[in-house]
Enzyme design. Sequence first.
Site, short mmCIF file in Angstrom:
data_model
loop_
_atom_site.label_atom_id
_atom_site.label_comp_id
_atom_site.label_asym_id
_atom_site.label_seq_id
_atom_site.Cartn_x
_atom_site.Cartn_y
_atom_site.Cartn_z
N HIS A 49 -0.96 20.12 75.18
CA HIS A 49 -1.08 18.83 75.84
C HIS A 49 -0.58 18.91 77.29
CE1 HIS A 49 0.58 14.67 76.66
NE2 HIS A 49 -0.70 14.43 76.48
N GLU A 52 -3.29 20.49 79.25
CA GLU A 52 -4.39 19.54 79.47
C GLU A 52 -4.14 18.71 80.73
OE1 GLU A 52 -5.11 15.15 78.38
OE2 GLU A 52 -4.71 16.29 76.54
N HIS A 53 -2.92 18.27 80.92
CA HIS A 53 -2.56 17.52 82.12
C HIS A 53 -2.70 18.38 83.37
CE1 HIS A 53 -0.42 13.68 80.83
NE2 HIS A 53 -0.81 14.21 79.69
N GLU A 129 4.99 9.36 78.78
CA GLU A 129 3.96 9.15 77.76
C GLU A 129 4.57 9.18 76.37
OE1 GLU A 129 -0.31 11.16 76.37
OE2 GLU A 129 0.78 11.97 78.09
#
Length: 423
Positions: A49, A52-53, A129
């Site tokens: 993740h 991905e950012h 997040e």
Amino acid sequence: MRDGAKKTVLPSGLRIVTEAIPTTRSAALGIWVGIGSRDETPALHGASHFLEHLLFKGTHKRTALDISAEIEAVGGETNAFTTKEYTCYYARVLDADLPLAVDVLVDAVADSILDPADVETERGVILEEIAMHEDEPGDEVHDVFAEAIYGDHPLGRLISGTPESITPMTRDQINRFYRRHYKAPEIVIAAAGNLDHATVVRLVRKALAGTPLDTGPADPAPPRQGNKRVRVRKAQNVVLHRDTEQAHIVLGGAGLGRHDDRRFAVGVLNNVLGGGMSSRLFQEIREKRGLAYSVYSYAGQYADSGLVGVYAGCAPAKAREVLDLIRAELSRIAADGITPEELSRGKGMAKGSYVLGLEDTGSRMSRLAKSELLHGDLMGVDELLGQVDAVTADQVHAVATALFAQPLSLAVVGPFDSGELPA
């Protein structure tokens, strides 16, 4: 491939699958990597993740602003998401702008520089997040449920990682993960819309030239199978205290993997049980008794395991009553199965939702990629509808018994003492 889809395998093992839809004026493009959070070690929990950012933050050719501005300048959109078994980067543009989308997206995924300053910026974003997710108890309860089933197995962990894993993660660790796992054989590039397959292949080849994904001969990676069936924990109750206005409940257990032929029967079962407003749970708990605004069932599938669960959000004082009703319905469907009318309705819902879900280029692109990445082949629409039609009431009854006539795990998030079930 079927249903008008076409496939090309590059010498590197990277696959390109497309579907031409001449009646549209748009195109959807996705780069799907067969790596997700279950591929992480505990020290790298959340790396997929995190990466991905970072892949949208800049390459040797483009800054982060360039990546977003070039697509937005033509009215397009880009985004990405990470799951437990794959990661997807996608764009949707006008058909004439597909060459731009290919160039930008391939550049971002294949040749990101992972600047240390960007790593620190995105670390803060991800921590926010994670905090935001904890403020959404209706989402958090599903993570609590997954952990109740899988424990410390990667399938039981948060996709995002935790503050304890994200905070110390270094740029070099993320970069090694990137270069070790983002290999051409693990990647499927899918496109659907007003396009020509040969042109897309040519565009991808050009965009890949000179990047780390422009590698020597290799075979495509086979679909993930899992070495053996994932061990799950014994049924247990997990209560997480949150000062919320509602109690959030998930009751369920281990389900079936995506390669299990019984998955079509599970789809029909799910529709009958809690898949819509005509489902048993919705009618009993919301319509007849008014005990919950949201109540539904779901089935999640991985390569070698799965989950089945029932979710309900209700007033804390009503939690015990709602839970008793859910347990009673699961016991009833496991013992008695479903009626012929429910079988017909459950099949119709499955077929209709599948076909109606293929009405836009994005969903068609996703279907192509998932079929290739997760199954190694594209099942034709008619064949899939035939599989649903072939489901019998006895098959649904058998799978209901297998799934629900076992001790079930319970996850609760709400204003209760941790570890104590709502009274």
